[in-house]
Design an enzyme around this catalytic site. Structure first.
Site, PDB file in Angstrom:
ATOM      1  N   SER A 134       0.819  -1.214   0.000  1.00  0.00           N
ATOM      2  CA  SER A 134       0.000   0.000   0.000  1.00  0.00           C
ATOM      3  C   SER A 134       0.848   1.257   0.000  1.00  0.00           C
ATOM      4  O   SER A 134       0.316   2.358   0.004  1.00  0.00           O
ATOM      5  CB  SER A 134      -0.918   0.033   1.227  1.00  0.00           C
ATOM      6  OG  SER A 134      -1.859  -0.995   1.164  1.00  0.00           O
ATOM      7  N   LYS A 170      -7.532   3.931   6.935  1.00  0.00           N
ATOM      8  CA  LYS A 170      -6.301   4.698   6.687  1.00  0.00           C
ATOM      9  C   LYS A 170      -6.576   6.200   6.667  1.00  0.00           C
ATOM     10  O   LYS A 170      -5.799   6.991   7.203  1.00  0.00           O
ATOM     11  CB  LYS A 170      -5.651   4.255   5.375  1.00  0.00           C
ATOM     12  CG  LYS A 170      -5.070   2.851   5.453  1.00  0.00           C
ATOM     13  CD  LYS A 170      -4.599   2.356   4.097  1.00  0.00           C
ATOM     14  CE  LYS A 170      -4.098   0.939   4.201  1.00  0.00           C
ATOM     15  NZ  LYS A 170      -3.723   0.376   2.907  1.00  0.00           N
TER      16      LYS A 170
END
Length: 175
Positions: free
Chosen positions: A49, A92
Site C-alpha cells: 500500500s 487509513k
C-alpha cells in the site's frame, strides 16, 4: 512462519522495484544514490500500500523538496505510474486525520462518497504519480522533473492491429 516473512518482504520489494522504474521514466534516476527503505513493523499492509508514499519520499529526497507533513497518502503504483487501489482505505483516512493530516491522497478506484465534505480533511482521489506530485510539490515540479501535465505519465502502448475491429473503432481503442 518464515515463508510468510519472505512473502511480505517480496511484496515490499516488488513495490520498491515499481517505484524505481517509475522514477527512472520520469527522469529521476535513483541509481547514483544510496537509498535505504525500511518498513518498520513489517505487517503485510506496509509494503503493497506504500508505493505512492515511497515514490514521493524518494522524489522529495532526490530533488531536496520537502513534503508538507499534513499530507498523507495511500496507494500502490504500477510500472506505468498509474495508481492502483488498496485495502482498508476508510481506516487509513481516519488514521491520517487522527495523526493530524489535513489532506489525504487515495487511489481514484477507492473513492467513496463518505469522503465528501469532511470537516478539516480533504480526501483527493488520484490516478497517476504525476497527479500526486502536482498535489504534493506543486505544478512547478513538472518543469523540474520534465513530465507533462497531460494526465498520464506515459503514452499508452498502441493496440496491435489484430485487436482492432473492422468497423469504426470505439473511443476506448476498439475493444
Amino acid at each position: 512462519g518464515g515463508s510468510r516473512t519472505l512473502r511480505r518482504k517480496g511484496m515490499a520489494k516488488g513495490s520498491v522495484e515499481n517505484v524505481i522504474t517509475v522514477l527512472k521514466r520520469m527522469g529521476l534516476d535513483p541509481a547514483g544514490y544510496d537509498i535505504h527503505i525500511n518498513f518498520p513493523g513489517g505487517t503485510p499492509i506496509d509494503g503493497p500500500s506504500a508505493g505512492l508514499a515511497i515514490t514521493t519520499a524518494i522524489a522529495s529526497a532526490l530533488r531536496r523538496i520537502p513534503v508538507d507533513h499534513r499530507i498523507a497518502m495511500t496507494g500502490e503504483i504500477g510500472i506505468h505510474g498509474m495508481v492502483k487501489p488498496v485495502g482498508g482505505v476508510v481506516a487509513k483516512v481516519e488514521a491520517a486525520f487522527q495523526a493530524g493530516a489535513t489532506t489525504v491522497l487515495i487511489p481514484k478506484d477507492n473513492w467513496q462518497t463518505l469522503f465528501e465534505g469532511l470537516e478539516g480533511l480533504r480526501v483527493i482521489p488520484v490516478e497517476s504519480v504525476g497527479e500526486v506530485f502536482r498535489h504534493v510539490f506543486g505544478p512547478e515540479i513538472e518543469k523540474d522533473i520534465g513530465f507533462s501535465s497531460g494526465g498520464e505519465l506515459f503514452a499508452p502502448m498502441p493496440t496491435p492491429a489484430s485487436f482492432l475491429q473492422a468497423n469504426s473503432p470505439s473511443p476506448n481503442g476498439g475493444m
